[in-house]
Design a protein around this motif. Structure first.
Motif, short mmCIF file in Angstrom:
data_model
loop_
_atom_site.label_atom_id
_atom_site.label_comp_id
_atom_site.label_asym_id
_atom_site.label_seq_id
_atom_site.Cartn_x
_atom_site.Cartn_y
_atom_site.Cartn_z
N UNK A 139 0.82 -1.29 0.09
CA UNK A 139 0.13 0.31 0.14
C UNK A 139 0.82 1.34 -0.22
N UNK A 140 2.15 1.33 0.71
CA UNK A 140 2.57 2.50 0.93
C UNK A 140 3.24 2.80 -0.45
N UNK A 141 3.54 2.04 -1.42
CA UNK A 141 4.02 2.28 -2.75
C UNK A 141 2.94 2.87 -3.65
N UNK A 205 -4.64 13.03 18.87
CA UNK A 205 -4.49 11.48 18.89
C UNK A 205 -3.24 11.46 17.91
N UNK A 206 -2.74 10.10 17.90
CA UNK A 206 -1.96 9.48 17.02
C UNK A 206 -2.28 8.61 16.15
N UNK A 207 -1.87 8.26 14.94
CA UNK A 207 -2.38 7.56 13.94
C UNK A 207 -2.05 5.91 14.28
N UNK A 208 -1.34 5.49 15.30
CA UNK A 208 -0.96 4.38 15.44
C UNK A 208 -2.12 3.88 16.36
N UNK A 209 -3.05 4.70 16.89
CA UNK A 209 -4.21 4.29 17.67
C UNK A 209 -5.49 4.20 16.63
N UNK A 210 -5.40 4.13 15.13
CA UNK A 210 -6.45 3.94 14.15
C UNK A 210 -6.88 2.36 14.28
N UNK A 211 -8.04 2.44 14.27
CA UNK A 211 -8.57 0.97 14.34
C UNK A 211 -8.09 0.34 12.91
N UNK A 212 -8.29 1.01 11.76
CA UNK A 212 -7.64 0.50 10.63
C UNK A 212 -6.63 1.50 10.12
N UNK A 213 -5.50 0.74 9.79
CA UNK A 213 -4.24 1.89 9.50
C UNK A 213 -4.32 1.86 8.19
N UNK A 214 -3.30 2.89 7.77
CA UNK A 214 -3.29 3.53 6.41
C UNK A 214 -3.17 2.26 5.50
N UNK A 215 -2.35 1.28 5.54
CA UNK A 215 -2.20 0.30 4.49
C UNK A 215 -3.45 -0.72 4.57
N UNK A 220 -8.40 -2.28 1.54
CA UNK A 220 -9.96 -2.61 1.64
C UNK A 220 -10.65 -1.82 0.41
N UNK A 221 -10.11 -0.38 0.42
CA UNK A 221 -10.88 0.40 -0.57
C UNK A 221 -10.80 0.12 -1.96
N UNK A 231 -6.65 10.55 -6.16
CA UNK A 231 -7.56 10.35 -5.21
C UNK A 231 -7.21 10.45 -3.77
N UNK A 232 -8.31 10.59 -2.98
CA UNK A 232 -7.99 11.07 -1.52
C UNK A 232 -8.69 10.18 -0.73
N UNK A 233 -8.00 9.78 0.61
CA UNK A 233 -8.80 8.93 1.65
C UNK A 233 -8.60 9.49 2.89
N UNK A 234 -9.65 9.83 3.47
CA UNK A 234 -9.57 10.43 4.75
C UNK A 234 -9.63 9.37 5.80
N UNK A 235 -8.74 9.31 6.73
CA UNK A 235 -8.59 8.29 7.74
C UNK A 235 -9.36 8.14 8.86
N UNK A 236 -9.89 9.13 9.29
CA UNK A 236 -10.66 9.21 10.67
C UNK A 236 -10.46 10.39 11.47
N UNK A 237 -11.31 10.72 12.22
CA UNK A 237 -11.36 11.79 13.27
C UNK A 237 -11.04 11.49 14.75
N UNK A 238 -10.20 12.12 15.43
CA UNK A 238 -10.10 11.75 16.98
C UNK A 238 -11.18 12.03 17.69
N UNK A 239 -11.43 11.76 18.84
CA UNK A 239 -12.21 12.13 20.00
C UNK A 239 -12.18 13.59 20.06
N UNK A 240 -13.33 14.27 20.41
CA UNK A 240 -13.37 15.81 20.70
C UNK A 240 -14.20 16.66 19.66
N UNK A 241 -15.03 15.97 19.22
CA UNK A 241 -16.14 16.59 18.24
C UNK A 241 -17.10 17.58 19.06
#
Length: 285
Positions: A139-141, A205-215, A220-221, A231-241
């Protein structure tokens, strides 16, 4: 490198590499921004420069991007949103239209008849090399880089049904940019996502706490839809809305929002009200 799209004072659009206080224009020798994402090239001394204060940033995406967003991807945010506490088997996805996003520095627009526009700071992936059924190990490639995203929501419309589409696609309610930072500069270490409202931290927050990581997300998509450069993939927002504050706090005209992603940059935007449409009055015969 930091790759960006922009508009100049004369209305012309361009793209290039951000260098401190200027942008080296590459649109005179690279066919398109998508080509630059797929095969980044370094600026040359003879490339024209535009001073950063003289550009209007555009979202750093392709001309006709797919914009896919992951919901509830931080466990703490899923909990504050009263989602099922069990870890989901698959990512929760929704899409955005390109005209729902503005570039950095351009105010987002609150609907004139709705006061529930909420902030959602995120790290977003910009695709550089397209593909279908991309293995997570590769994925990172396929990722050109990461940008900052204000993936904001009109909450009342989001909650009209179980689908988020209506609340996520009001024109000019979200933002992305000001540029993407390429993966060779970022590396693969976790990124910190911080949102500030009028200078006060509201999300962090930090992205190592994502349920589903970047790769995992890219794999999946790309299983169900081909990904293309830009194309753009938004990876999720932290707590605090704002919706989950007591009482709820939504964006209003005059607010200033900053979304900072470590090693990427800072996206800043203000808030203005939509101009109410004029309603034609019936003329008596």
């Amino acid at each position: 490198m930091r790759l960006a799209r922009f508009r100049t004072a004369d209305g012309g659009a361009g793209f290039g590499v951000v260098e401190h206080d200027a942008v080296a224009r590459l649109d005179h020798r690279v066919p398109s921004f998508e080509h630059l994402l797929a095969d980044p090239v370094a600026p040359r001394a003879d490339d024209p420069r535009v001073a950063v204060p003289d550009v209007e940033w555009l979202p750093p995406v392709g001309a006709h991007p797919k914009i896919v967003c992951v919901g509830f991807n931080y466990a703490a945010h899923a909990k504050e949103s009263e989602r099922d506490s069990a870890a989901p088997e698959h990512p929760t996805l929704f899409v955005r239209f390109a005209d729902s996003l503005v570039g950095a520095g351009t105010p987002v627009v609150r609907p004139f008849d709705d006061d529930s526009l909420d902030w959602e700071g995120e790290a977003a992936l910009v695709i550089g090399t397209g593909g279908r059924r991309i293995p997570a190990a590769d994925a990172w490639r396929h990722i050109a880089g990461v940008t900052c995203m204000a993936e904001n929501s009109v909450r009342t419309w989001q909650l009209h049904s179980g689908q988020a589409t209506a609340g996520k696609n009001w024109a000019a309610t979200g933002a992305a940019g000001p540029w993407l930072t390429t993966t060779d500069e970022l590396g693969t270490a976790p990124l910190r996502v911080t949102t500030r409202l009028n200078g006060a931290v509201v999300q962090d927050d930090t992205t190592d706490r994502l349920t589903f990581g970047f790769a995992e997300i890219v794999a999946y998509v790309s299983t169900f839809t081909p990904l293309r450069p830009g194309d753009l993939i938004a990876t999720g927002t932290p707590k605090g809305i704002g919706f989950r504050m007591s009482p709820p706090r939504f964006l209003r005209p005059g607010d200033e929002v900053e979304v900072e992603v470590s090693r990427v940059g800072v996206l800043r935007h203000g808030v203005v009200d939509e101009v109410a449409p004029k309603i034609a009055e019936a003329v008596a015969g």
